[in-house]
Scaffold this motif. Sequence first.
Motif, PDB file in Angstrom:
ATOM      1  N   ASP A   1       1.071  -1.200  -0.059  1.00 39.68           N
ATOM      2  CA  ASP A   1       0.179   0.286  -0.080  1.00 39.68           C
ATOM      3  C   ASP A   1       0.713   0.719  -0.065  1.00 39.68           C
ATOM      4  O   ASP A   1       2.156   1.345   0.446  1.00 39.68           O
ATOM      5  CB  ASP A   1      -0.608   0.181   1.079  1.00 39.68           C
ATOM      6  CG  ASP A   1      -1.660  -0.783   1.436  1.00 39.68           C
ATOM      7  OD1 ASP A   1      -2.277  -1.989   0.339  1.00 39.68           O
ATOM      8  OD2 ASP A   1      -1.682  -1.856   2.172  1.00 39.68           O
TER       9      ASP A   1
ATOM     10  N   GLY B   1      -4.897  -1.428  -3.141  1.00 36.44           N
ATOM     11  CA  GLY B   1      -3.793  -0.583  -1.940  1.00 36.44           C
ATOM     12  C   GLY B   1      -4.927  -0.112  -1.111  1.00 36.44           C
ATOM     13  O   GLY B   1      -5.882   0.406  -1.368  1.00 36.44           O
TER      14      GLY B   1
ATOM     15  N   GLU C   1      -1.943   3.141  -7.501  1.00 37.26           N
ATOM     16  CA  GLU C   1      -1.783   1.816  -6.268  1.00 37.26           C
ATOM     17  C   GLU C   1      -1.917   0.628  -7.209  1.00 37.26           C
ATOM     18  O   GLU C   1      -0.772  -0.151  -6.144  1.00 37.26           O
ATOM     19  CB  GLU C   1      -3.459   1.894  -5.983  1.00 37.26           C
ATOM     20  CG  GLU C   1      -3.860   2.932  -4.603  1.00 37.26           C
ATOM     21  CD  GLU C   1      -3.827   4.026  -5.169  1.00 37.26           C
ATOM     22  OE1 GLU C   1      -4.741   5.195  -4.442  1.00 37.26           O
ATOM     23  OE2 GLU C   1      -3.956   4.123  -6.226  1.00 37.26           O
TER      24      GLU C   1
END
Length: 416
Positions: free
Chosen positions: A217, A264, A290
């Motif tokens: 992330d 994400g 992401e």
Amino acid sequence: MARHYREPATQRKNTGKKVGLIIGIVLFAVGLVCIGIAVWTQFFIKPDIDPPPYQAVDATVMQTETEAPAEPGSAEKARQYIAGMTTREKICQLFIATPEAITGADSVSMAGDQTKAAIEQYPVGGVIYFSDNLIDAEQVKTMIANTQSYSKTPLFIGVDEEGGTVARCAEKLGTTVFSDMYTYREQGAQTARDNARAIASDIRGFGFNLDFAPVADVWTNPENTVIAERAYSDDYNEAASLVSSAVAGFHEGGVLCSLKHFPGHGDTLEDSHNGLASVSKTADELKSGELLPFKAGIDAGADMVMIGHLTVPALDDKPATLSKVIVPSLLRGNLAYNGVTVTDSMMMGAITENYHFDEIVQGIFDADIDLILCPDNLDAYISAIEQKLSDGSITEEQLDTKLMRILTLKYNRGIM
């Protein structure tokens, strides 16, 4: 009348000798050229063949793709193994469960007769341990070794050891303590790789073969508190570089790793532990942001991708773990990933407070996810899958597809 000139016989004979000599010299020269080309090709021109995605340092723990290719060796072994499994054994392989979920005990810190009987009844694909299960080094080694010995099919033995905020072994067992990588990300890819290698080497010493890390992330929302400094960076490209290096480090340390939390979790306001968390991005925005660290980690050879309980309203109103769109389209489709996928913990509020077992099971199969992590009621999940197989809502072919991915990975990385 014209007179025709005719060479004397001796002169004709000499001319023939000269022609023959010239032809011989030419043929000899051609031969030398051919030999030269062959030698040059053999020793100086390298074939255009891509190297394997990664090579593990210790072949006794994780075999390299050169030594044990997924096709045909590992896949064929998996196929043969599946042919000898019962339907219940197949279903149970889909779960990585806590020892408490398997045994029914309130707290587990040892593995004896009760664990042995539970593993026989619930032949799960893996076990995950948390801080409460860990007391000291020798206790953990014995508990894991015993648990592994009770299982007919070798187990994934997993833990959340990210380094920094989430580090079960560092907290309880005295392994190397790291700060969150985010706090010293400027030290670069080599540091990310070295730290991951150290984490992996430490936990492997206890018997763990799977780490639910690294976090892929990207912390782009300062108000996000669930990921925050657990992320490697707040920049997509920097995160991609650091995450791919961490994957290499985990492999060098001898454990499998899992990218998390797809697609994400770094730009959400909500915490999926407590309820539904939403990602307010379009598919194109995800692809250019992401998804970059996930792509880099996959390219580096990550063994699993963990799917977060994250909704993407632009794509679907269901969380990624139950969506027919998000994983099939973005992960399997856009990123061309055909490896093992695993849910985030199924004890999290995003799932338990919003969906029933039937919906959850159907959703996981629709989402093309392979492993179910931390089921809160193992019996209920198994029964729901059995019922859906019986009524045709899910098929044996779908089940076997998941088993092929799971067992091929186990064979290919030396767990089986």
